[in-house]
Design a protein around this motif. Structure first.
Motif, PDB file in Angstrom:
ATOM      1  N   ARG A 157       0.855  -1.187   0.000  1.00 42.72           N
ATOM      2  CA  ARG A 157       0.000   0.000   0.000  1.00 42.72           C
ATOM      3  C   ARG A 157       0.893   1.240   0.000  1.00 42.72           C
ATOM      4  O   ARG A 157       1.745   1.396   0.874  1.00 42.72           O
ATOM      5  N   VAL A 158       0.682   2.119  -0.994  1.00 45.22           N
ATOM      6  CA  VAL A 158       1.451   3.363  -1.038  1.00 45.22           C
ATOM      7  C   VAL A 158       0.690   4.423  -0.239  1.00 45.22           C
ATOM      8  O   VAL A 158      -0.519   4.557  -0.368  1.00 45.22           O
ATOM      9  N   LEU A 159       1.400   5.127   0.609  1.00 40.55           N
ATOM     10  CA  LEU A 159       0.761   6.104   1.490  1.00 40.55           C
ATOM     11  C   LEU A 159       0.799   7.518   0.931  1.00 40.55           C
ATOM     12  O   LEU A 159       0.151   8.419   1.465  1.00 40.55           O
ATOM     13  N   ARG A 160       1.558   7.704  -0.146  1.00 40.93           N
ATOM     14  CA  ARG A 160       1.611   8.974  -0.876  1.00 40.93           C
ATOM     15  C   ARG A 160       1.468   8.643  -2.358  1.00 40.93           C
ATOM     16  O   ARG A 160       1.754   7.529  -2.788  1.00 40.93           O
ATOM     17  N   GLU A 161       1.055   9.606  -3.147  1.00 40.26           N
ATOM     18  CA  GLU A 161       0.898   9.407  -4.591  1.00 40.26           C
ATOM     19  C   GLU A 161       2.223   8.991  -5.236  1.00 40.26           C
ATOM     20  O   GLU A 161       3.288   9.441  -4.822  1.00 40.26           O
ATOM     21  N   GLU A 162       2.145   8.127  -6.242  1.00 45.63           N
ATOM     22  CA  GLU A 162       3.322   7.641  -6.955  1.00 45.63           C
ATOM     23  C   GLU A 162       3.022   7.687  -8.454  1.00 45.63           C
ATOM     24  O   GLU A 162       1.933   7.301  -8.875  1.00 45.63           O
TER      25      GLU A 162
END
Length: 124
Positions: A49-54
């Motif tokens: 799970r990415v916690l900031r935009e990528e």
């Protein structure tokens, strides 16, 4: 003006992929991180799970990005935005390497499937 020469970029390997880190706070950036991601052929990626935009820009090859439950095939020149909070997996089912440019904000972090928090070394 900070310049990061290819010969000076830090290289990290994990999960059948190579992360070549160019832009990050330790190289002079205050707001963004940029690395080159190369995924070996036949790789099934690790979901996280990415916690900031990528943001991904496909440089060469083909690959599959799965965001939550939606899988998309990318080819050279395609770009994808992975929203914060999404579960991401990068697969390369092809027979050739896949290469991306990846951009994230400073402070980027993620969680493994078991909830373990991770801050990749190539963003600090």
């Amino acid at each position: 003006m900070p310049v990061i020469h290819a010969a000076d970029a830090e290289v990290h390997a994990m999960h059948n992929a190579t992360f070549t880190s160019y832009v990050r706070p330790s190289t002079g950036s205050k707001e963004i991180c940029l690395w080159r991601l190369e995924v070996e052929p036949g790789t099934v990626g690790q979901g996280h799970r990415v916690l900031r935009e990528e943001v991904f820009l496909m440089l060469s090859g083909t690959a599959e990005l799965t965001v939550d439950d939606e899988t998309t095939t990318l080819v050279a020149g395609d770009a994808a935005v992975v929203p914060a909070g999404s579960v991401l997996r990068v697969d390369n089912p092809s027979t050739t390497p896949a290469a991306f440019a990846v951009v994230v904000p400073v402070g980027f972090s993620a969680e493994l499937a078991d909830g373990t928090p991770i801050t990749p070394r190539w963003v600090s």
